[in-house]
Write a protein that holds these residues in place. Sequence first.
Motif, PDB file in Angstrom:
ATOM      1  N   LEU A   2      51.901  26.804  40.109  1.00 54.63           N
ATOM      2  CA  LEU A   2      50.845  27.263  39.215  1.00 54.63           C
ATOM      3  C   LEU A   2      51.065  28.695  38.743  1.00 54.63           C
ATOM      4  N   ILE A   3      51.619  29.520  39.612  1.00 57.15           N
ATOM      5  CA  ILE A   3      51.883  30.908  39.271  1.00 57.15           C
ATOM      6  C   ILE A   3      53.331  31.209  39.632  1.00 57.15           C
ATOM      7  N   VAL A   4      54.057  31.746  38.671  1.00 59.63           N
ATOM      8  CA  VAL A   4      55.483  32.018  38.851  1.00 59.63           C
ATOM      9  C   VAL A   4      55.740  33.524  38.734  1.00 59.63           C
ATOM     10  N   PRO A   5      56.888  34.003  39.206  1.00 61.42           N
ATOM     11  CA  PRO A   5      57.171  35.444  39.160  1.00 61.42           C
ATOM     12  C   PRO A   5      56.993  36.071  37.769  1.00 61.42           C
ATOM     13  N   GLU A   6      57.278  35.318  36.717  1.00 62.15           N
ATOM     14  CA  GLU A   6      57.146  35.847  35.357  1.00 62.15           C
ATOM     15  C   GLU A   6      55.694  36.118  34.974  1.00 62.15           C
ATOM     16  N   ASP A   7      54.745  35.609  35.753  1.00 60.36           N
ATOM     17  CA  ASP A   7      53.325  35.833  35.498  1.00 60.36           C
ATOM     18  C   ASP A   7      52.850  37.201  35.987  1.00 60.36           C
ATOM     19  N   HIS A   8      53.672  37.872  36.782  1.00 61.85           N
ATOM     20  CA  HIS A   8      53.277  39.180  37.321  1.00 61.85           C
ATOM     21  C   HIS A   8      52.993  40.105  36.135  1.00 61.85           C
ATOM     22  N   PRO A  10      52.906  42.924  33.553  1.00 61.45           N
ATOM     23  CA  PRO A  10      53.843  44.035  33.364  1.00 61.45           C
ATOM     24  C   PRO A  10      53.300  45.376  33.844  1.00 61.45           C
ATOM     25  N   SER A  11      52.008  45.611  33.645  1.00 56.14           N
ATOM     26  CA  SER A  11      51.446  46.891  34.097  1.00 56.14           C
ATOM     27  C   SER A  11      51.468  46.991  35.620  1.00 56.14           C
ATOM     28  N   ALA A  12      51.310  45.856  36.301  1.00 59.82           N
ATOM     29  CA  ALA A  12      51.370  45.854  37.766  1.00 59.82           C
ATOM     30  C   ALA A  12      52.803  46.061  38.245  1.00 59.82           C
ATOM     31  N   VAL A  13      53.759  45.505  37.517  1.00 61.08           N
ATOM     32  CA  VAL A  13      55.168  45.698  37.872  1.00 61.08           C
ATOM     33  C   VAL A  13      55.525  47.179  37.710  1.00 61.08           C
ATOM     34  N   ARG A  14      55.124  47.764  36.571  1.00 57.99           N
ATOM     35  CA  ARG A  14      55.407  49.191  36.339  1.00 57.99           C
ATOM     36  C   ARG A  14      54.760  50.065  37.417  1.00 57.99           C
ATOM     37  N   GLY A  15      53.583  49.657  37.871  1.00 53.44           N
ATOM     38  CA  GLY A  15      52.871  50.409  38.902  1.00 53.44           C
ATOM     39  C   GLY A  15      53.262  50.017  40.314  1.00 53.44           C
ATOM     40  N   ASN A  16      54.258  49.130  40.421  1.00 54.77           N
ATOM     41  CA  ASN A  16      54.740  48.649  41.724  1.00 54.77           C
ATOM     42  C   ASN A  16      53.593  48.055  42.557  1.00 54.77           C
ATOM     43  N   GLN A  17      52.711  47.305  41.883  1.00 53.71           N
ATOM     44  CA  GLN A  17      51.557  46.717  42.551  1.00 53.71           C
ATOM     45  C   GLN A  17      51.865  45.299  43.008  1.00 53.71           C
ATOM     46  N   GLU A  18      51.713  45.095  44.294  1.00 49.60           N
ATOM     47  CA  GLU A  18      51.885  43.789  44.927  1.00 49.60           C
ATOM     48  C   GLU A  18      50.661  43.545  45.801  1.00 49.60           C
ATOM     49  N   GLY A  19      50.503  42.324  46.260  1.00 46.64           N
ATOM     50  CA  GLY A  19      49.405  42.058  47.180  1.00 46.64           C
ATOM     51  C   GLY A  19      49.064  40.594  47.266  1.00 46.64           C
ATOM     52  N   THR A  20      48.123  40.312  48.140  1.00 44.16           N
ATOM     53  CA  THR A  20      47.662  38.948  48.385  1.00 44.16           C
ATOM     54  C   THR A  20      46.232  38.816  47.894  1.00 44.16           C
ATOM     55  N   VAL A  21      45.984  37.769  47.114  1.00 45.10           N
ATOM     56  CA  VAL A  21      44.649  37.499  46.582  1.00 45.10           C
ATOM     57  C   VAL A  21      44.171  36.180  47.168  1.00 45.10           C
ATOM     58  N   GLY A  22      43.033  36.214  47.830  1.00 42.98           N
ATOM     59  CA  GLY A  22      42.399  35.003  48.345  1.00 42.98           C
ATOM     60  C   GLY A  22      41.249  34.632  47.426  1.00 42.98           C
ATOM     61  N   VAL A  23      41.228  33.398  46.938  1.00 42.03           N
ATOM     62  CA  VAL A  23      40.181  32.975  46.009  1.00 42.03           C
ATOM     63  C   VAL A  23      39.477  31.716  46.498  1.00 42.03           C
ATOM     64  N   HIS A  24      38.250  31.564  46.037  1.00 39.95           N
ATOM     65  CA  HIS A  24      37.451  30.358  46.270  1.00 39.95           C
ATOM     66  C   HIS A  24      37.199  29.747  44.897  1.00 39.95           C
ATOM     67  N   LEU A  25      37.718  28.542  44.679  1.00 38.01           N
ATOM     68  CA  LEU A  25      37.580  27.873  43.391  1.00 38.01           C
ATOM     69  C   LEU A  25      36.491  26.812  43.457  1.00 38.01           C
ATOM     70  N   LYS A  83      54.388  39.306  44.523  1.00 33.79           N
ATOM     71  CA  LYS A  83      55.505  40.120  44.971  1.00 33.79           C
ATOM     72  C   LYS A  83      56.425  40.337  43.774  1.00 33.79           C
ATOM     73  N   ILE A  84      56.807  41.575  43.593  1.00 31.64           N
ATOM     74  CA  ILE A  84      57.691  41.884  42.472  1.00 31.64           C
ATOM     75  C   ILE A  84      59.059  41.296  42.763  1.00 31.64           C
ATOM     76  N   ALA A  85      59.560  40.514  41.821  1.00 33.04           N
ATOM     77  CA  ALA A  85      60.860  39.854  41.985  1.00 33.04           C
ATOM     78  C   ALA A  85      61.956  40.908  42.109  1.00 33.04           C
ATOM     79  N   ALA A  86      62.868  40.664  43.029  1.00 32.25           N
ATOM     80  CA  ALA A  86      63.998  41.585  43.220  1.00 32.25           C
ATOM     81  C   ALA A  86      64.903  41.530  42.005  1.00 32.25           C
ATOM     82  N   ARG A  87      65.333  42.673  41.604  1.00 36.06           N
ATOM     83  CA  ARG A  87      66.282  42.750  40.490  1.00 36.06           C
ATOM     84  C   ARG A  87      67.595  43.243  41.066  1.00 36.06           C
ATOM     85  N   TRP A  88      68.593  42.411  40.957  1.00 37.69           N
ATOM     86  CA  TRP A  88      69.891  42.749  41.517  1.00 37.69           C
ATOM     87  C   TRP A  88      70.777  43.344  40.440  1.00 37.69           C
TER      88      TRP A  88
END
Length: 104
Positions: A2-8, A10-25, A83-88
């Motif tokens: 449902l959510i892939v690395p490309e969905d991160h 861009p502003s969060a990637v630039r800000g190096n923002q990662e984390g875990t989100v728990g949701v109730h649907l 999680k920000i995808a590693a760039r090799w």
Amino acid sequence: MLIVPEDHPPSAVRGNQEGTVGVHLTVTAGGKVSDCAVRQSSGAQILDITTCKLLGRRARFTPALDAAGKPTEGHFDHVVRWKIAARWEVNIQLPRKVDSRARP
């Protein structure tokens, strides 16, 4: 997925923002998400908002059934890890001149 690395976002990637989100649907009798409540914030509002937005748009469920076997509203808890995808980058430098006398 449902959510892939490309969905991160861009502003969060630039800000190096990662984390875990728990949701109730909340899921309708038709199997679509009608509400998303953040139960565990990632600490980055953009990740929390993006999680709900994407799950609301993409997630589809087999509806819950009531006692009579008819589709009814249901609930689902889910966790998304951003999680920000590693760039090799590979930087190989070859010697300018090879010494034919050199032995390994």
